[in-house]
Design a protein around this motif. Structure first.
Motif, short mmCIF file in Angstrom:
data_model
loop_
_atom_site.label_atom_id
_atom_site.label_comp_id
_atom_site.label_asym_id
_atom_site.label_seq_id
_atom_site.Cartn_x
_atom_site.Cartn_y
_atom_site.Cartn_z
N ARG B 205 24.04 38.49 33.88
CA ARG B 205 25.40 39.11 33.28
C ARG B 205 25.58 40.26 34.44
NH1 ARG B 205 27.12 38.85 27.46
NH2 ARG B 205 26.48 36.31 26.84
N PHE B 206 26.87 40.05 34.47
CA PHE B 206 27.11 41.23 35.48
C PHE B 206 27.96 42.01 34.91
CE2 PHE B 206 27.02 37.66 38.44
CZ PHE B 206 26.18 37.95 39.97
N GLU B 254 32.52 38.69 28.35
CA GLU B 254 30.74 38.42 27.61
C GLU B 254 30.09 36.99 27.99
OE1 GLU B 254 30.13 41.61 26.09
OE2 GLU B 254 32.51 41.63 26.67
N VAL B 255 30.28 36.81 29.58
CA VAL B 255 29.78 35.75 29.77
C VAL B 255 29.18 35.46 31.14
CG1 VAL B 255 31.53 33.71 28.58
CG2 VAL B 255 31.80 34.67 30.79
N GLU B 256 28.19 34.35 31.31
CA GLU B 256 27.23 34.57 32.10
C GLU B 256 28.20 34.68 33.76
OE1 GLU B 256 24.00 31.29 32.52
OE2 GLU B 256 22.39 33.16 31.66
N GLY B 257 27.54 35.02 35.01
CA GLY B 257 27.62 34.18 35.84
C GLY B 257 29.36 35.05 36.36
N LEU B 258 29.97 34.03 37.06
CA LEU B 258 31.46 34.30 37.29
C LEU B 258 32.35 33.13 36.45
CD1 LEU B 258 30.69 33.79 40.82
CD2 LEU B 258 30.59 35.43 39.68
N VAL B 323 31.13 44.50 45.73
CA VAL B 323 31.09 44.92 44.37
C VAL B 323 29.45 44.91 43.53
CG1 VAL B 323 32.14 44.25 42.34
CG2 VAL B 323 33.70 44.00 43.96
N PHE B 324 28.87 43.82 44.38
CA PHE B 324 27.45 43.64 43.01
C PHE B 324 26.48 43.22 44.56
CE2 PHE B 324 30.31 41.03 39.78
CZ PHE B 324 29.95 41.82 39.22
N PRO B 325 26.21 45.00 44.79
CA PRO B 325 25.19 43.95 46.15
C PRO B 325 23.97 44.17 45.62
CG PRO B 325 26.25 46.64 45.33
CD PRO B 325 26.33 45.56 44.47
N GLU B 326 22.96 44.28 44.15
CA GLU B 326 22.42 43.41 44.17
C GLU B 326 22.15 41.40 44.68
OE1 GLU B 326 24.47 44.51 42.25
OE2 GLU B 326 25.04 43.91 40.51
#
Lengths: 505, 505
Positions: B205-206, B254-258, B323-326
């Motif tokens: 979840r991002f 409220e969903v996984e991934g992209l 946006v998501f460096p992780e």
């Protein structure tokens, strides 16, 4: 009995559908101002106009007339205060009003209003009264024709008032406004230029997130229930009910000090009124406020008598300082003085409680003079500025800040302004009775408890919706006509506390 | 000529008002799902039902019939492809469809759908098919009566299909779906359990703020113009047009991934279709997509052919990692493989492009068997689970994840599912032509430029709205009927790239 029931049911079904259409139009208007992407405007105008045509056709249809004819004998056999008897009465009143005005004239009024609005926006921007004058002239001409259809036998202004405050007359309002002028002008003169209240601590822009936080804390205490209310930002704050269980408030944050909080509190007052209408009225035209002057009494009660009151700030000053630590040790008494400071200024919507009614009285007087033709429109700006000088002691530098400031005349609304002051006066009359009947209220407010106030308002005012005409409700709740004295007494007491005995005339 | 013009104008005025009412209903529905405080639900149902009654009365009125009778000879003298000629044709088609079904049956269908929905929600929660079965039985009985009114002479299923894809027939769809089964089942079997694609990097979840940021960056490039579009969060993503200049998209976070990004892109595809309809159609019933299968071709083209394509990720992978460096050094090829991974699973709405159509085919087959009575409802769950085993190789553990998963049967929608797959197939047919005519498109996508694609879609598909029946549009744009081969060829090529030649049968 069964035939009687079915006669009433048929009328109620028709009125219920009309009510639904009205609520749908309210949602379209809300969405237009709060949510709609700007490019949607032209299509929205078409949608609203289609809906308006439909509503007009049905609300003036011979079929509705026949349903009313059939229902009236049935209603005559009911308790005259029953919901059904009242519904038939109010429906007949509105039907007669609707059918009196030919559709052509209605259409002309609508078109003129929309053309005038465009001209007014431009004229205000350029402070160019001459550019707006022909539109105002046209408005006056159409209003005179409207008055001729509506009530040729009464004083002309009364037909305009009646659109916003049923049954109100200029003749009743004049002595009340004379009394206000007599009391308020010297009061404003005495303290308006006093340096006794330093409002510097709140003369700043606070961050929006903080304003929203304190607003949420306040409204939650007031009884704002997210299950039935929304609050959104807009350019011009307003309230609208899509149902008594679906109340939409708006506020604006691009303002100085605590103005956004007071806007939210004001609109909450409107919203609570509609939220607490008896559920059994929800599918009828009775499910709205009794009049604009009654509505305004509720918004002003929450804004001025609660939200600008000392007990409120005793409760919320610490919460405010928690949210905005830069306010340091600012206390309840200081905030109370600042938010009640008398500051004569050009713009009505920014006026304090003491000067506000003088803005209204000036407009009330000018509207009558324009309507009668006594005041040629070319002289309106001069007359405006003269009265601003006489009533508030200030010199208007340009028409943008004077005669062109309000949207009302821009959209052809005449007769609206007095309802603001009727609201102020009623709020104080209600407060007098509430203070007697809820002696613990100041302590409750100090504890952040508003349940007994809400219940009092529900029981005495809200639940009735518009079952009673404004004056009937006035008689029932307040036992007599609009009275300026409770307002003036409260104001004098408040200003004495803030400015000291010596300054108050 | 002037009389002819006025005949057409009269019809267009009436149809324009009907169109406005439809758009108003769309706004009410949007507001209900996106903005309305929950307690407003009952009043909203009343408002929608009042509006629905009004629309039904007017869309089946003898007056509309007469307007059509008068307009048809006039339209016969016009270019048959002109807006006016097409409008008269489509209006007649819809009028005849509307009047064929008695009002009682329409009312029963509406009531049964709403009762069935409540039962379905409860049944799904408890995985209790038996609790839902009587409602589905009732739906089938009413559908059979509906079919009897609509088109007693054709294959029964066709009348249901026609509600969503005018003119489509089960007989045409069957061989297409047979071909898909023949090709897809072995493909899914071959790669569905392969461990070749590690989707762990996106199985998380991002934070919503980040998802919104990347979504804004993508949609801005696509041509999402805040002047005419909105995007809001909801439980179930959808798109609705309040006007061609007022497009509302929703997505869920409220969903996984992209998944939220793909939802937004999908709904953008729907929205762009309506946004690019020729403005001169906006006040007519032609201002919507040609059919559900056409609409879905647009949403799927943006979602799957653009948004899950390699050129897209070559452009946006670096922005995503910003946006998501992780995500570290996650590159375009890895993301491309993950978002195209074949994963046979229970739930249709979470299915990948390869397995999706098998979910649809299963429903298409079962709907026909239920309708004919060949499959007793008590055996439906077993038949469902058997086919899930046969087509996707998975065992359904409970009806909640099987036969009860979709809202469609819950609200009495039969004949809807095939349009999803028609959309998949059309999207690939369009892509084949687009790739030929816009050879630079992959490079443009790599530069974040989508203008020539938008223009191509506008010129060839969007601007026509529903001027042409789905098959006519198909013929005009694609030169032939629905064809599964471009879809299958593209899929095979894509999966070969991701899984390697050796795995692909």
């Amino acid at each position: 009995m069964s035939a009687a029931t079915s006669t009433l049911d048929e009328l109620k079904r028709e009125l219920g559908e009309l009510k639904d259409l009205g609520r749908i139009a309210a949602l379209l208007a809300w969405d237009q101002q709060v949510m709609m992407p700007p490019a949607g405007a032209a299509a929205r105008a078409d949608q609203l106009s289609t809906l308006g045509r439909l509503m007009h056709v049905r609300s003036t249809s011979p079929e509705l007339g026949k349903l009313l004819d059939a229902a009236e004998p049935v209603a005559a056999g009911l308790d005259p205060d029953s919901d059904d008897a009242r519904l038939v009465k109010v429906a007949r009143y509105e039907f007669e009003k609707e059918v009196k005005v030919p559709q052509d004239l209605r259409a002309e009024l609508t078109r003129a209003a929309s053309e005038s609005y465009v001209a007014w926006v431009e004229a205000r921007k350029n402070s160019d009264f001459a550019g707006f004058q022909p539109y105002l002239e046209k408005t006056l001409e159409l209003k005179r024709r409207y008055i001729e259809c509506m009530a040729p036998e009464t004083e002309p202004y009364d037909a305009l008032l009646d659109e916003f405050e049923q049954g109100a007359t200029a003749a009743e309002i004049r002595p009340i406004f004379a009394r206000l002028k007599e009391a308020l002008i010297p009061l404003v003169r005495a303290v308006g230029s006093s340096g006794a209240v330093d409002d510097a601590p709140l003369r700043r822009r606070f961050p929006i997130a903080g304003l929203q936080q304190i607003e949420q804390q306040v409204l939650a205490r007031f009884g704002f229930d997210p299950d039935a209310f929304r609050l959104d930002p807009t350019v011009h704050p307003f309230e609208t009910a899509i149902a008594i269980s679906d109340i939409r408030l708006t506020t604006r944050y691009e303002v100085e000090g605590l103005e956004s909080l007071f806007s939210s509190v004001h609109e909450f007052g409107h919203g609570l009124y509609e939220r607490q209408i008896a559920p059994e009225l929800d599918s009828t035209m009775l499910a709205r406020g009794a009049s604009l002057g009654w509505h305004e009494s509720q918004s002003l009660l929450w804004e001025n008598l609660i939200g600008r009151g000392l007990p409120f700030w005793e409760r919320f000053a610490p919460e405010l300082v928690d949210v905005f630590p830069e306010l340091g040790s600012l206390g309840a008494a200081e905030i109370y003085a600042i938010v009640n400071k008398v500051h004569p200024d050009f713009i009505r919507v920014e006026a304090d409680e003491t000067t506000y009614s003088l803005h209204v009285i000036l407009r009330f007087e000018l509207e009558q003079e324009m309507l009668s033709g006594e005041l040629p429109l070319s002289e309106l700006p001069v007359a405006w500025n003269q009265r601003m000088h006489d009533y508030l002691g200030i010199e208007v530098p340009e028409d943008r800040l004077g005669v062109l400031q309000d949207v009302h005349w821009g959209i052809g609304s005449l007769g609206y302004f007095p309802t603001y002051t009727l609201g102020h006066l009623r709020a104080s009359q209600l407060w007098q009775r509430i203070s007697r009947e809820l002696p613990d209220l100041p302590e409750e407010i100090g504890r952040g408890e508003f349940g007994s106030l809400r219940e009092w308002l529900r029981e005495n005012v809200h639940r009735h919706g518009m079952k009673f005409m404004p004056k009937e409700l006035q008689e029932r709740v307040l036992g007599g006509p609009i009275d300026p004295e409770p307002f003036l007494a409260r104001l004098r007491e408040k200003l004495t506390g803030i400015y000291g005995q010596a300054l108050i005339p």
